[in-house]
Write an enzyme that holds these catalytic residues in place. Structure first.
Site, PDB file in Angstrom:
ATOM      1  N   LYS A   1       8.896  -1.958  -4.820  1.00 33.72           N
ATOM      2  CA  LYS A   1       9.392  -1.686  -6.457  1.00 33.72           C
ATOM      3  C   LYS A   1       9.821  -0.936  -6.775  1.00 33.72           C
ATOM      4  CE  LYS A   1       6.365  -3.054 -10.791  1.00 33.72           C
ATOM      5  NZ  LYS A   1       5.965  -3.020 -10.951  1.00 33.72           N
TER       6      LYS A   1
ATOM      7  N   GLU B   1       5.844   4.482   3.205  1.00 31.06           N
ATOM      8  CA  GLU B   1       5.678   3.869   4.752  1.00 31.06           C
ATOM      9  C   GLU B   1       6.816   2.824   4.908  1.00 31.06           C
ATOM     10  OE1 GLU B   1       3.292   3.561   2.401  1.00 31.06           O
ATOM     11  OE2 GLU B   1       1.299   2.974   3.872  1.00 31.06           O
TER      12      GLU B   1
ATOM     13  N   GLY C   1       3.971  -6.234  -8.220  1.00 27.36           N
ATOM     14  CA  GLY C   1       3.788  -6.039  -7.434  1.00 27.36           C
ATOM     15  C   GLY C   1       3.306  -7.217  -6.546  1.00 27.36           C
ATOM     16  N   ARG C   2       2.513  -7.194  -6.417  1.00 23.26           N
ATOM     17  CA  ARG C   2       1.621  -8.634  -5.855  1.00 23.26           C
ATOM     18  C   ARG C   2       1.735  -9.701  -6.279  1.00 23.26           C
ATOM     19  NH1 ARG C   2      -1.895  -4.966  -7.691  1.00 23.26           N
ATOM     20  NH2 ARG C   2      -3.215  -5.084  -9.742  1.00 23.26           N
TER      21      ARG C   2
ATOM     22  N   GLU D   1      -6.839  -7.321  -5.406  1.00 19.47           N
ATOM     23  CA  GLU D   1      -5.972  -5.536  -5.997  1.00 19.47           C
ATOM     24  C   GLU D   1      -6.079  -5.974  -7.419  1.00 19.47           C
ATOM     25  OE1 GLU D   1      -2.122  -4.674  -5.194  1.00 19.47           O
ATOM     26  OE2 GLU D   1      -3.004  -3.002  -3.880  1.00 19.47           O
TER      27      GLU D   1
ATOM     28  N   HIS E   1     -15.190 -22.527  15.232  1.00 20.13           N
ATOM     29  CA  HIS E   1     -14.724 -21.960  17.187  1.00 20.13           C
ATOM     30  C   HIS E   1     -15.538 -19.955  16.703  1.00 20.13           C
ATOM     31  CE1 HIS E   1     -14.042 -25.599  17.859  1.00 20.13           C
ATOM     32  NE2 HIS E   1     -13.225 -26.076  17.234  1.00 20.13           N
TER      33      HIS E   1
ATOM     34  N   LYS F   1      -3.968   7.314  -1.536  1.00 14.45           N
ATOM     35  CA  LYS F   1      -2.029   8.206  -0.618  1.00 14.45           C
ATOM     36  C   LYS F   1      -2.151   9.729  -1.274  1.00 14.45           C
ATOM     37  CE  LYS F   1       0.179   3.843  -2.688  1.00 14.45           C
ATOM     38  NZ  LYS F   1       0.049   3.704  -3.110  1.00 14.45           N
TER      39      LYS F   1
END
Ligand code: F6P
Length: 534
Positions: free
Chosen positions: A197, A203, A255-256, A341, A372, A501
């Site tokens: 965005k 990253e 963004g999400r 978030e 399990h 950050k």
């Protein structure tokens, strides 16, 4: 605006001796404590919520003005107050308009971008758009958080519909991920999507540059095989990506919440524009339901209120999301971002502290695998973990219906076991049947007791189609919204991610051996270890 938590909490205490099993002995309860949106059924009858609690929770939603806040969101008011933005991811899937932001109808622009995406996707899928080595065989989406989790989760979920190029996702700055992903791919037939965005995320920018260098080894003009998805077209152009391959969106898409627009391009490339459209239509159907269904029949509202009951009122710290649908394997990770978030906040809209913890810890894995692994704690651990089951009535694999019957039986068995439990007397009888007596019978029986009375909900749908996936994601988005409104927080910023950050930027020279004397003793020791062993 404030609401009466005390009454709700007092009521919870009053009914704490009534078990869910007792509530379920009323044969009307399943119908009464469930709701539908289209073909989707949400069953919350296996919770400790009784009629009075539900009414009080609905009053809570009314008092918080969920309906008017919802309408404010859908009509483009700047409800993201800390960033002064509208919240209009719903516009990306809207089937009709107008939708105004600052007096301007944004739908024509949204539709134009959707058409631009579809046109591009078709040319890639039919081979008109080519890499240096011919038809595109592989697509690598480079992005993180909301620019990764949505399309990555959806590409797995909708793999039965995938008939385009193979899709891969690189998010982590850990070079291991991009190295493993690119290994075996042909740069001359690979399309790299840089999804960000802001187009500043370290990253993504680092991975994009690594991919460009990888491509440059064999491809004359790597920029020709790159695409950018961003609100910052100028920054994409600086990377050498031509304007016709930059798909833009506005800052009123968080963004999400962005999988519905350009960030969903990898999904569209995989399943094609028509199926992508069906995905949008499913979400739009849930939007309609959220806007029009009365609160007591409204799935996002009910899901939110059950969450509030379990977390804020009953004090259960976590929520397990347990899809009995292997293809929803990344849904828990997707929901971790969406829910934690959005609602992991300690400050209310006006700046005051929140009253209770707001967002529960969300975690989970698909069933039956989880059974399990960690279900032991869910059944016999001291803490109660409300469980959210998701399951399809029908699988895609017609020839493997016996698998699906087993899957369904296990899903239903788990919610049944959580409610019913097994008493000490029942365990004693079991041990007696095995021939045990005396102290040994008692000792062994104690280990086989299940307290039961553990809450769960089930979302069941006909089949995991693009439409249904759209419904599911939109359902969760609106649930997060309702929880945020009731808790009076802004679900649409994420200031909590900033400090780490900033510190990472300052630490970069230090991990390369710089002077760490200003750091705390723990950080210094770790930096020393890196110096000695790195
Ligand atoms: O750091 C958190 C975050 O801002 C998320 O909210 C977002 O989804 C992610 O980083 C990626 O951001 P971008 O799409 O701008 O690269």
């Amino acid at each position: 605006m404030d609401f009466n938590w005390t009454d709700l909490k007092a009521h919870k205490e009053r009914i704490s001796t009534t078990s869910i099993k007792t509530l379920l002995s009323n044969p009307e309860r399943a119908v009464d404590f469930s709701a539908r949106s289209g073909d989707m059924l949400f069953d919350y009858s296996k919770t400790s919520i009784d009629e009075k609690a539900r009414n009080a929770l609905l009053d809570l939603a009314q008092a918080a003005q969920v309906e008017s806040r919802r309408d404010a969101m859908f009509t483009g008011e700047p409800i993201n107050l800390t960033e002064g933005r509208a919240v209009l991811h719903t516009a990306l899937r809207a089937q009709s308009g107008p939708i105004f932001v600052d007096g301007q109808d944004v739908l024509p622009e949204v539709q134009a971008t959707r058409a631009q995406m579809a046109k591009f996707a078709e040319t890639v899928r039919n081979g008109t758009f080519q890499g240096q080595g011919g038809k595109i065989t592989d697509v690598v989406n480079i992005g993180i958080g909301g620019s990764d989790l949505g399309p990555a989760m959806a590409c797995i979920a909708l793999s039965p519909y995938a008939d385009g190029p193979r899709t891969h996702f690189v998010s982590n700055v850990d070079g291991a991920q991009i190295a493993d992903t690119l290994k075996g791919l042909d740069p001359t037939t690979t399309l790299v999507i840089v999804a960000s965005k802001t187009f500043t995320t370290i990253e993504t920018m680092t991975n994009a540059e690594t991919a460009r260098v990888w491509m440059a080894d064999q491809v004359e003009t790597p920029g020709n095989q790159m695409v950018a998805l961003s609100t910052a077209g100028d920054k994409a152009a600086a990377m050498g990506i031509s304007a016709d391959r930059v798909f833009g969106f506005e800052d009123w898409v968080g963004g999400r919440y962005s999988v519905w627009g350009p960030i969903g391009l990898s999904l569209m490339l995989a399943i094609g524009p028509d199926e992508f459209d069906a995905f949008l239509q499913g979400a739009a159907a849930m939007d309609d339901h959220f806007r029009t269904a009365p609160l007591g029949e409204n799935l996002p509202v009910l899901l939110a209120l059950v969450g509030i009951w379990n977390h804020q009122i009953c004090g259960h710290a976590t929520r397990a999301v347990l899809p009995y649908d292997q293809r929803l394997g990344r849904l828990p990770a997707y929901l971790q971002q969406l829910e934690m978030e959005s609602n992991g906040k300690f400050v209310r809209v006006g700046g005051e502290a929140v009253r209770d913890t707001v967002g529960p810890i969300v975690w989970g894995e698909p069933g039956t695998n989880g059974q399990h692994a960690f279900y032991q704690l869910i059944h016999q651990g001291k803490q109660v973990v409300p469980c959210e089951f998701l399951v399809a009535a029908k699988a895609h694999e017609d020839a493997l219906s016996h698998h699906h019957h087993l899957l369904l039986a296990n899903c239903l068995a788990q919610s049944e076991a959580l409610v019913l439990g097994r008493s000490f007397d029942e365990a004693m009888a079991l041990m007696a049947a095995k021939g045990l007596t005396g102290d040994e019978q008692i000792r062994q029986a104690r280990h086989r007791v299940f307290q039961g009375n553990r809450p769960s909900t089930t979302i069941i749908y006909p089949k995991l189609t693009p439409f249904v996936l759209g419904q599911i994601i939109a359902l969760y988005e609106h649930r997060v919204f309702v929880e945020g409104v009731v808790m009076d927080i802004n679900s649409f910023d994420q200031w909590g991610v900033e400090l780490g950050k900033e510190l990472a930027v300052a630490l970069q020279p230090l991990v390369k051996g710089g002077d760490a004397s200003g750091k705390d003793c723990s950080t210094q020791m770790l930096l020393n270890y890196i110096k000695e062993n790195g």
